[in-house]
Design a protein around this motif. Structure first.
Motif, mmCIF file in Angstrom:
data_model
loop_
_atom_site.group_PDB
_atom_site.id
_atom_site.type_symbol
_atom_site.label_atom_id
_atom_site.label_comp_id
_atom_site.label_asym_id
_atom_site.label_seq_id
_atom_site.Cartn_x
_atom_site.Cartn_y
_atom_site.Cartn_z
ATOM 1 N N VAL A 56 12.125 60.129 88.651
ATOM 2 C CA VAL A 56 12.522 60.265 87.250
ATOM 3 C C VAL A 56 13.898 60.934 87.164
ATOM 4 C CG1 VAL A 56 11.996 61.543 85.122
ATOM 5 C CG2 VAL A 56 10.201 60.212 86.267
ATOM 6 N N MET A 57 14.078 61.996 87.896
ATOM 7 C CA MET A 57 15.350 62.722 87.841
ATOM 8 C C MET A 57 16.510 61.878 88.386
ATOM 9 S SD MET A 57 13.861 66.483 88.859
ATOM 10 C CE MET A 57 15.433 67.084 89.366
ATOM 11 N N SER A 58 16.325 61.300 89.561
ATOM 12 C CA SER A 58 17.388 60.522 90.191
ATOM 13 C C SER A 58 17.701 59.267 89.392
ATOM 14 C CB SER A 58 16.982 60.164 91.621
ATOM 15 O OG SER A 58 17.988 59.417 92.266
ATOM 16 N N ALA A 59 16.660 58.547 88.973
ATOM 17 C CA ALA A 59 16.880 57.334 88.189
ATOM 18 C C ALA A 59 17.556 57.667 86.865
ATOM 19 C CB ALA A 59 15.552 56.611 87.942
ATOM 20 N N GLY A 60 17.147 58.760 86.243
ATOM 21 C CA GLY A 60 17.752 59.152 84.975
ATOM 22 C C GLY A 60 19.233 59.466 85.106
ATOM 23 N N ILE A 61 19.577 60.241 86.108
ATOM 24 C CA ILE A 61 20.992 60.597 86.322
ATOM 25 C C ILE A 61 21.807 59.357 86.650
ATOM 26 C CG2 ILE A 61 22.560 61.819 87.883
ATOM 27 C CD1 ILE A 61 20.338 64.030 88.024
ATOM 28 N N ALA A 62 21.306 58.544 87.580
ATOM 29 C CA ALA A 62 22.049 57.350 87.986
ATOM 30 C C ALA A 62 22.080 56.308 86.874
ATOM 31 C CB ALA A 62 21.428 56.761 89.253
ATOM 32 N N GLY A 63 20.962 56.141 86.181
ATOM 33 C CA GLY A 63 20.918 55.176 85.080
ATOM 34 C C GLY A 63 21.894 55.530 83.976
ATOM 35 N N ALA A 64 22.034 56.809 83.688
ATOM 36 C CA ALA A 64 23.007 57.255 82.682
ATOM 37 C C ALA A 64 24.429 57.007 83.166
ATOM 38 C CB ALA A 64 22.800 58.737 82.372
ATOM 39 N N ALA A 65 24.692 57.300 84.428
ATOM 40 C CA ALA A 65 26.037 57.126 84.977
ATOM 41 C C ALA A 65 26.467 55.663 84.993
ATOM 42 C CB ALA A 65 26.103 57.704 86.388
ATOM 43 N N LEU A 66 25.522 54.750 85.192
ATOM 44 C CA LEU A 66 25.866 53.330 85.273
ATOM 45 C C LEU A 66 25.782 52.605 83.935
ATOM 46 C CD1 LEU A 66 24.203 52.328 88.668
ATOM 47 C CD2 LEU A 66 26.533 53.135 88.211
ATOM 48 N N ALA A 67 25.347 53.311 82.903
ATOM 49 C CA ALA A 67 25.259 52.716 81.559
ATOM 50 C C ALA A 67 26.648 52.673 80.923
ATOM 51 C CB ALA A 67 24.320 53.551 80.688
ATOM 52 N N PRO A 68 26.837 51.777 79.971
ATOM 53 C CA PRO A 68 28.109 51.770 79.242
ATOM 54 C C PRO A 68 28.329 53.121 78.556
ATOM 55 C CG PRO A 68 26.839 49.791 78.745
ATOM 56 C CD PRO A 68 25.938 50.706 79.524
ATOM 57 N N HIS A 69 29.592 53.518 78.469
ATOM 58 C CA HIS A 69 29.924 54.785 77.820
ATOM 59 C C HIS A 69 29.335 54.818 76.407
ATOM 60 C CE1 HIS A 69 32.109 58.439 77.090
ATOM 61 N NE2 HIS A 69 32.560 57.931 75.951
ATOM 62 N N GLY A 70 28.674 55.910 76.087
ATOM 63 C CA GLY A 70 28.033 56.067 74.791
ATOM 64 C C GLY A 70 26.576 55.623 74.784
ATOM 65 N N ARG A 71 26.133 54.993 75.866
ATOM 66 C CA ARG A 71 24.742 54.519 75.941
ATOM 67 C C ARG A 71 24.014 55.159 77.127
ATOM 68 N NH1 ARG A 71 24.028 48.385 75.173
ATOM 69 N NH2 ARG A 71 21.988 49.136 74.509
ATOM 70 N N GLU A 72 24.472 56.332 77.524
ATOM 71 C CA GLU A 72 23.917 57.004 78.697
ATOM 72 C C GLU A 72 22.435 57.323 78.545
ATOM 73 O OE1 GLU A 72 28.351 57.912 78.732
ATOM 74 O OE2 GLU A 72 26.787 57.918 77.205
ATOM 75 N N LYS A 73 22.018 57.779 77.373
ATOM 76 C CA LYS A 73 20.595 58.116 77.181
ATOM 77 C C LYS A 73 19.722 56.878 77.306
ATOM 78 C CE LYS A 73 21.313 62.209 74.350
ATOM 79 N NZ LYS A 73 21.161 62.832 73.033
ATOM 80 N N THR A 74 20.172 55.778 76.762
ATOM 81 C CA THR A 74 19.419 54.529 76.873
ATOM 82 C C THR A 74 19.378 54.073 78.330
ATOM 83 O OG1 THR A 74 20.120 53.913 74.653
ATOM 84 C CG2 THR A 74 19.260 52.143 76.034
ATOM 85 N N ALA A 103 19.554 55.972 80.998
ATOM 86 C CA ALA A 103 18.649 56.868 81.713
ATOM 87 C C ALA A 103 17.192 56.475 81.457
ATOM 88 C CB ALA A 103 18.881 58.313 81.289
ATOM 89 N N ALA A 104 16.863 56.241 80.200
ATOM 90 C CA ALA A 104 15.482 55.879 79.841
ATOM 91 C C ALA A 104 15.073 54.550 80.484
ATOM 92 C CB ALA A 104 15.339 55.797 78.325
ATOM 93 N N LEU A 105 15.979 53.598 80.496
ATOM 94 C CA LEU A 105 15.681 52.294 81.090
ATOM 95 C C LEU A 105 15.482 52.413 82.604
ATOM 96 C CD1 LEU A 105 15.350 49.264 80.725
ATOM 97 C CD2 LEU A 105 17.837 49.045 80.900
ATOM 98 N N ALA A 106 16.322 53.187 83.251
ATOM 99 C CA ALA A 106 16.182 53.385 84.702
ATOM 100 C C ALA A 106 14.851 54.055 85.037
ATOM 101 C CB ALA A 106 17.349 54.213 85.234
ATOM 102 N N ILE A 107 14.471 55.046 84.269
ATOM 103 C CA ILE A 107 13.196 55.737 84.489
ATOM 104 C C ILE A 107 12.032 54.793 84.229
ATOM 105 C CG2 ILE A 107 11.681 57.564 83.593
ATOM 106 C CD1 ILE A 107 14.359 59.158 83.054
ATOM 107 N N ALA A 108 12.124 54.021 83.146
ATOM 108 C CA ALA A 108 11.049 53.077 82.801
ATOM 109 C C ALA A 108 10.908 51.975 83.850
ATOM 110 C CB ALA A 108 11.318 52.463 81.429
ATOM 111 N N THR A 109 11.951 51.725 84.602
ATOM 112 C CA THR A 109 11.893 50.754 85.697
ATOM 113 C C THR A 109 11.362 51.418 86.965
ATOM 114 O OG1 THR A 109 13.782 49.569 84.762
ATOM 115 C CG2 THR A 109 13.250 49.116 87.062
ATOM 116 N N ALA A 110 11.838 52.617 87.270
ATOM 117 C CA ALA A 110 11.517 53.280 88.532
ATOM 118 C C ALA A 110 10.044 53.639 88.677
ATOM 119 C CB ALA A 110 12.368 54.545 88.683
ATOM 120 N N VAL A 111 9.449 54.205 87.637
ATOM 121 C CA VAL A 111 8.086 54.731 87.773
ATOM 122 C C VAL A 111 7.052 53.634 88.013
ATOM 123 C CG1 VAL A 111 6.264 56.043 86.631
ATOM 124 C CG2 VAL A 111 8.622 56.885 86.589
#
Length: 163
Positions: A81-99, A101-109
């Protein structure tokens, strides 16, 4: 070109199999002077950047031990959850980091359960070490490719930037 959240979802898939690989690949990209589309706070600090690299290597080594816990135990899922969230936010378009992060976590778990089942099947056929090395090669390569495709040269690095 409009950036999508695809890279965030895909890095979540990487985290499902190797919890520290997403952060380690992003830390490596930052060391190579590459910018992430989304804001990145923690992994720009040396302690976190080098810590992510060390944890990525440690996970690859520890995974081959007979005493390594399943990736679906509480701490394994928390790390994902932590790693996917951080990486998912970093790879998201600017301004969509929270989305992102949530998408990466929802995929990872949920995928952690599927990748564990596949790994157990492989372990039964070819053993823990061999199956782990094959999984490492696939997941680390996928993570490196994703981060390479999703990042660009840092502004001010003298390199030509992407549109």
């Amino acid at each position: 070109m409009k950036r999508s959240l695809l890279f965030s979802a895909l890095i979540g898939a990487v985290a499902s199999a190797r919890s520290m690989t997403p952060m380690a690949t992003i830390a490596t990209a930052r060391l190579a002077h590459r910018d992430t589309p989304g804001d990145l706070f923690l992994l720009d600090r040396p302690l976190f950047k080098y810590g992510a690299l060390a944890m990525g290597v440690g996970e690859l080594l520890g995974d081959k031990m007979k005493t390594a816990p399943d990736r679906t135990v509480f701490l394994g899922l928390l790390a994902r959850v932590m790693s996917a969230g951080i990486a998912g936010a970093a790879l998201a378009p600017h301004g969509r980091e929270k989305t992102g992060a949530a998408l990466a976590i929802a995929t990872a778990v949920p995928l952690a359960y599927l990748t564990l089942a596949a790994r157990k099947q492989a372990m039964a056929s070819i053993g823990q070490t061999r199956s782990g090395l094959i999984e490492d090669a696939l997941i680390v390569s996928a993570g490196a490719a994703l981060v390479s495709l999703a990042t660009g040269p840092q502004h001010g690095s003298g390199a030509i930037t992407r549109p």
